[in-house]
Design a protein around this motif. Structure first.
Motif, PDB file in Angstrom:
ATOM      1  N   ALA A   1      32.522 -42.845 -48.124  1.00  0.00           N
ATOM      2  CA  ALA A   1      31.807 -41.607 -47.760  1.00  0.00           C
ATOM      3  C   ALA A   1      31.459 -40.746 -48.961  1.00  0.00           C
ATOM      4  CB  ALA A   1      32.583 -40.793 -46.720  1.00  0.00           C
ATOM      5  N   GLY A   2      31.196 -41.391 -50.106  1.00  0.00           N
ATOM      6  CA  GLY A   2      30.589 -40.656 -51.203  1.00  0.00           C
ATOM      7  C   GLY A   2      29.207 -40.193 -50.788  1.00  0.00           C
ATOM      8  N   ALA A   3      28.662 -39.197 -51.488  1.00  0.00           N
ATOM      9  CA  ALA A   3      27.362 -38.647 -51.086  1.00  0.00           C
ATOM     10  C   ALA A   3      26.273 -39.705 -51.127  1.00  0.00           C
ATOM     11  CB  ALA A   3      26.995 -37.473 -51.984  1.00  0.00           C
ATOM     12  N   GLY A   4      26.288 -40.570 -52.162  1.00  0.00           N
ATOM     13  CA  GLY A   4      25.258 -41.591 -52.267  1.00  0.00           C
ATOM     14  C   GLY A   4      25.313 -42.597 -51.145  1.00  0.00           C
TER      15      GLY A   4
ATOM     16  N   ALA B   1      29.518 -41.858 -37.060  1.00  0.00           N
ATOM     17  CA  ALA B   1      30.573 -42.451 -37.885  1.00  0.00           C
ATOM     18  C   ALA B   1      31.943 -42.137 -37.302  1.00  0.00           C
ATOM     19  CB  ALA B   1      30.484 -41.915 -39.317  1.00  0.00           C
ATOM     20  N   ARG B   2      32.934 -42.862 -37.795  1.00  0.00           N
ATOM     21  CA  ARG B   2      34.336 -42.574 -37.514  1.00  0.00           C
ATOM     22  C   ARG B   2      35.062 -42.344 -38.828  1.00  0.00           C
ATOM     23  NH1 ARG B   2      36.211 -45.444 -32.820  1.00  0.00           N
ATOM     24  NH2 ARG B   2      38.350 -45.218 -33.590  1.00  0.00           N
ATOM     25  N   HIS B   3      35.895 -41.329 -38.885  1.00  0.00           N
ATOM     26  CA  HIS B   3      36.710 -41.030 -40.064  1.00  0.00           C
ATOM     27  C   HIS B   3      38.080 -41.667 -39.864  1.00  0.00           C
ATOM     28  CE1 HIS B   3      38.588 -37.680 -42.831  1.00  0.00           C
ATOM     29  NE2 HIS B   3      38.961 -38.902 -43.164  1.00  0.00           N
ATOM     30  N   VAL B   4      38.410 -42.635 -40.733  1.00  0.00           N
ATOM     31  CA  VAL B   4      39.698 -43.316 -40.662  1.00  0.00           C
ATOM     32  C   VAL B   4      40.440 -43.095 -41.984  1.00  0.00           C
ATOM     33  CG1 VAL B   4      40.871 -45.537 -40.409  1.00  0.00           C
ATOM     34  CG2 VAL B   4      38.778 -45.082 -39.114  1.00  0.00           C
ATOM     35  N   PRO B   5      41.530 -42.324 -42.007  1.00  0.00           N
ATOM     36  CA  PRO B   5      42.291 -42.139 -43.245  1.00  0.00           C
ATOM     37  C   PRO B   5      42.791 -43.475 -43.791  1.00  0.00           C
ATOM     38  CG  PRO B   5      42.974 -40.559 -41.566  1.00  0.00           C
ATOM     39  CD  PRO B   5      42.099 -41.560 -40.880  1.00  0.00           C
ATOM     40  N   THR B   6      42.911 -43.562 -45.108  1.00  0.00           N
ATOM     41  CA  THR B   6      43.317 -44.809 -45.747  1.00  0.00           C
ATOM     42  C   THR B   6      44.621 -45.346 -45.186  1.00  0.00           C
ATOM     43  OG1 THR B   6      42.164 -44.215 -47.801  1.00  0.00           O
ATOM     44  CG2 THR B   6      43.872 -45.900 -47.959  1.00  0.00           C
TER      45      THR B   6
ATOM     46  N   ALA C   1      21.391 -32.775 -43.279  1.00  0.00           N
ATOM     47  CA  ALA C   1      22.335 -33.198 -42.236  1.00  0.00           C
ATOM     48  C   ALA C   1      23.712 -33.481 -42.797  1.00  0.00           C
ATOM     49  CB  ALA C   1      21.807 -34.448 -41.532  1.00  0.00           C
ATOM     50  N   LEU C   2      23.796 -33.820 -44.095  1.00  0.00           N
ATOM     51  CA  LEU C   2      25.074 -34.166 -44.716  1.00  0.00           C
ATOM     52  C   LEU C   2      25.775 -32.952 -45.322  1.00  0.00           C
ATOM     53  CD1 LEU C   2      26.773 -36.721 -45.215  1.00  0.00           C
ATOM     54  CD2 LEU C   2      25.523 -37.050 -47.366  1.00  0.00           C
ATOM     55  N   GLN C   3      25.134 -31.799 -45.307  1.00  0.00           N
ATOM     56  CA  GLN C   3      25.698 -30.593 -45.898  1.00  0.00           C
ATOM     57  C   GLN C   3      26.683 -29.927 -44.948  1.00  0.00           C
ATOM     58  OE1 GLN C   3      25.536 -28.842 -48.841  1.00  0.00           O
ATOM     59  NE2 GLN C   3      26.852 -27.283 -47.946  1.00  0.00           N
ATOM     60  N   TRP C   4      27.843 -29.575 -45.475  1.00  0.00           N
ATOM     61  CA  TRP C   4      28.836 -28.837 -44.686  1.00  0.00           C
ATOM     62  C   TRP C   4      28.298 -27.421 -44.455  1.00  0.00           C
ATOM     63  CZ3 TRP C   4      33.696 -29.663 -48.282  1.00  0.00           C
ATOM     64  CH2 TRP C   4      33.747 -31.000 -48.682  1.00  0.00           C
ATOM     65  N   ASN C   5      28.447 -26.915 -43.235  1.00  0.00           N
ATOM     66  CA  ASN C   5      28.040 -25.544 -42.894  1.00  0.00           C
ATOM     67  C   ASN C   5      26.629 -25.237 -43.383  1.00  0.00           C
ATOM     68  OD1 ASN C   5      30.645 -24.736 -41.734  1.00  0.00           O
ATOM     69  ND2 ASN C   5      31.405 -24.922 -43.834  1.00  0.00           N
ATOM     70  N   ALA C   6      25.704 -26.138 -43.090  1.00  0.00           N
ATOM     71  CA  ALA C   6      24.336 -26.015 -43.603  1.00  0.00           C
ATOM     72  C   ALA C   6      23.677 -24.704 -43.184  1.00  0.00           C
ATOM     73  CB  ALA C   6      23.497 -27.198 -43.126  1.00  0.00           C
ATOM     74  N   ASP C   7      24.048 -24.177 -42.039  1.00  0.00           N
ATOM     75  CA  ASP C   7      23.427 -22.938 -41.557  1.00  0.00           C
ATOM     76  C   ASP C   7      23.851 -21.726 -42.369  1.00  0.00           C
ATOM     77  OD1 ASP C   7      26.050 -23.250 -40.567  1.00  0.00           O
ATOM     78  OD2 ASP C   7      25.652 -21.953 -38.847  1.00  0.00           O
ATOM     79  N   ARG C   8      24.861 -21.887 -43.239  1.00  0.00           N
ATOM     80  CA  ARG C   8      25.326 -20.761 -44.061  1.00  0.00           C
ATOM     81  C   ARG C   8      25.001 -20.946 -45.543  1.00  0.00           C
ATOM     82  NH1 ARG C   8      31.279 -19.723 -43.508  1.00  0.00           N
ATOM     83  NH2 ARG C   8      31.630 -21.644 -42.369  1.00  0.00           N
ATOM     84  N   VAL C   9      24.128 -21.882 -45.867  1.00  0.00           N
ATOM     85  CA  VAL C   9      23.734 -22.094 -47.261  1.00  0.00           C
ATOM     86  C   VAL C   9      22.579 -21.159 -47.613  1.00  0.00           C
ATOM     87  CG1 VAL C   9      22.701 -23.749 -48.874  1.00  0.00           C
ATOM     88  CG2 VAL C   9      24.532 -24.484 -47.347  1.00  0.00           C
ATOM     89  N   ASP C  10      22.666 -20.517 -48.762  1.00  0.00           N
ATOM     90  CA  ASP C  10      21.635 -19.594 -49.237  1.00  0.00           C
ATOM     91  C   ASP C  10      20.416 -20.395 -49.699  1.00  0.00           C
ATOM     92  OD1 ASP C  10      20.030 -17.739 -50.459  1.00  0.00           O
ATOM     93  OD2 ASP C  10      21.489 -17.130 -51.990  1.00  0.00           O
TER      94      ASP C  10
ATOM     95  N   VAL D   1      31.786 -34.635 -41.635  1.00  0.00           N
ATOM     96  CA  VAL D   1      30.421 -34.283 -41.237  1.00  0.00           C
ATOM     97  C   VAL D   1      29.763 -35.452 -40.519  1.00  0.00           C
ATOM     98  CG1 VAL D   1      28.106 -33.746 -42.094  1.00  0.00           C
ATOM     99  CG2 VAL D   1      30.084 -32.522 -43.000  1.00  0.00           C
ATOM    100  N   LEU D   2      29.897 -36.654 -41.070  1.00  0.00           N
ATOM    101  CA  LEU D   2      29.288 -37.833 -40.452  1.00  0.00           C
ATOM    102  C   LEU D   2      29.861 -38.080 -39.058  1.00  0.00           C
ATOM    103  CD1 LEU D   2      29.192 -40.158 -43.581  1.00  0.00           C
ATOM    104  CD2 LEU D   2      27.210 -39.227 -42.379  1.00  0.00           C
ATOM    105  N   GLN D   3      31.161 -37.870 -38.927  1.00  0.00           N
ATOM    106  CA  GLN D   3      31.782 -38.043 -37.616  1.00  0.00           C
ATOM    107  C   GLN D   3      31.253 -36.993 -36.631  1.00  0.00           C
ATOM    108  OE1 GLN D   3      35.978 -39.508 -36.707  1.00  0.00           O
ATOM    109  NE2 GLN D   3      36.275 -37.312 -36.648  1.00  0.00           N
ATOM    110  N   SER D   4      31.094 -35.762 -37.105  1.00  0.00           N
ATOM    111  CA  SER D   4      30.598 -34.693 -36.235  1.00  0.00           C
ATOM    112  C   SER D   4      29.141 -34.935 -35.809  1.00  0.00           C
ATOM    113  CB  SER D   4      30.705 -33.335 -36.931  1.00  0.00           C
ATOM    114  OG  SER D   4      29.751 -33.210 -37.973  1.00  0.00           O
TER     115      SER D   4
END
Length: 412
Positions: A306-309, A343-348, A195-204, A336-339
């Protein structure tokens, strides 16, 4: 059905919490299955590695240490990548010597450990990447890598970096170019939820297998208890590397200090003096370090870099997140989390007290956010985690040994 014979597995990583911690449970599990695991790591992480039962193989690194000032990493793309190549070049002779006469049957490696793939080629054994973050998808080069590198590659410094990298690969008999070497492993286990992978449907998926978070017993890190009278708990943490943000922490204190019913745990790292934050309200707990997972299991919201860990721990515990990314893949993770609707993405530069408070309160009161988090948790539970990662590694060993694999090796 026979199992793979107990083997010597060598793991390679760099001295950074976000690169070591995600794979430790996999290493512990392989040791418990009877394999001898050596772990090539700088001294700062020797004790943590030894606790898994693996044997540390120590080498000296030139990279900034795990507690270094974030400014030590520089501010440009070339600032960020050059130290890894320099470190790899000087580390390789150390590692060749460390493993002389003790070559492994299989190599595991973090994505930042360039020498590992060179050594696997030298020894004629399989190399498997353990990725603690997102991986490349079909189209990644055109969509991300090429635009990101377009300008640096035109500079003399950028040309010199690529020439040096290619020369090092050529000298060691590796026929890949630097982009393919660094970005396309032959085989990879991905230690994040799909779920955290960008464009997961296009990963080999012939190359990459998502096993999800490999979380183990964290009791050694300490416990945490919700204070009496705290209706809501908020954890604020920018991880272990990019924590030098006193202005951001002051905005958090302003947003949630004295807010009725709320208790905030504020992790500030090693590079900020609590005195820089001004007067600390009674409902704000300021720490240099916290047992993050223990708190998230009880928290109602999480302000994270929003580090991976941290991202996957937020998902695993069903905690709504406000993402304030600082570097690297954190910006994409935040999107990705926002999508995903959790989550909400708030720039610094937009992370004012008012914005942070509004974002947190809107998430914790939204039943749809809670529903999405529950769905994601259920999906993560089926990815297999530590056990599946170890099974897949043993399958590679069984194939190399010419024996069928039943999922676990004999106990030592």
């Amino acid at each position: 059905m026979t199992t793979p014979r107990p083997a010597h597995i060598a793991m390679f990583s760099i001295a950074a919490h976000g690169h070591v911690n995600p794979s430790l449970e996999v290493i512990r599990e392989l040791v418990s299955r009877g394999h001898r695991v050596t772990y090539a790591i700088p001294p700062a992480f020797a004790e943590k590695v030894a606790e898994t039962g693996a044997e540390p193989k120590l080498w000296q690194s030139t990279l900034p240490g795990p507690d270094a000032d974030p400014e030590a990493w520089g501010s440009t793309l070339l600032d960020n990548v050059e130290p890894f190549l320099t470190d790899a070049i000087q580390a390789l002779p150390q590692l060749i010597e460390a493993y002389e006469g003790d070559e492994p049957d299989l190599v595991l490696h973090d994505t930042a450990s360039y020498p590992a793939r060179v050594l696997a080629h030298r020894w004629g054994v399989k190399a498997i990447s353990l990725s603690p973050h997102m991986v490349a998808w079909d189209g990644y080069e055109e969509e991300v890598a090429e635009p990101m590198w377009a300008e640096p590659k035109k500079t003399e410094r950028g040309k010199a970096y690529y020439a040096r990298f290619q020369a090092w690969l050529d000298e060691n008999g590796n026929d890949l170019d630097p982009d393919s070497f660094g970005g396309r492993p032959d085989r990879s286990l991905v230690l994040i939820p799909k779920a955290l992978q960008w464009n997961a449907d296009r990963v080999d998926e012939n190359r990459y297998t998502f096993v999800g978070a490999c979380q183990g017993d964290r009791s050694a890190q300490g416990d945490w208890q919700r204070p009496a009278g705290a209706d809501k708990v908020l954890l604020v943490s920018l991880g272990s590397a990019f924590t030098k943000q006193p202005g951001f922490y002051r905005e958090c204190v302003k947003a949630f200090g004295h807010l009725p019913g709320w208790h905030m745990v504020l992790q500030i790292g090693r590079h900020v003096d609590p005195a820089e934050l001004g007067q600390i309200p009674a409902n704000v707990e300021v720490r240099n370090w916290v047992p993050q997972l223990a708190i998230l299991k009880q928290a109602d919201a999480f302000i994270t870099h929003a580090g991976a860990g941290g991202s996957q721990e937020g998902l695993a515990t069903g905690t709504p997140m406000v993402c304030v990314p600082q570097a690297a893949d954190q910006f994409g993770n935040a999107d990705v989390l926002q999508s995903l609707g959790v989550a909400r993405h708030v720039p610094t530069d937009e992370a004012t007290a008012e914005t942070l408070r509004e974002a947190v309160l809107s998430l914790v009161d939204d039943p749809e956010v809670a529903h999405r988090l529950k769905e994601i948790q259920e999906g993560m539970a089926g990815e297999g985690g530590t056990q599946r990662a170890a099974d897949l590694i043993e399958a590679e060993l069984a194939a190399a040994q010419g024996t069928p694999n039943s999922g676990s090796a004999p106990q030592a």
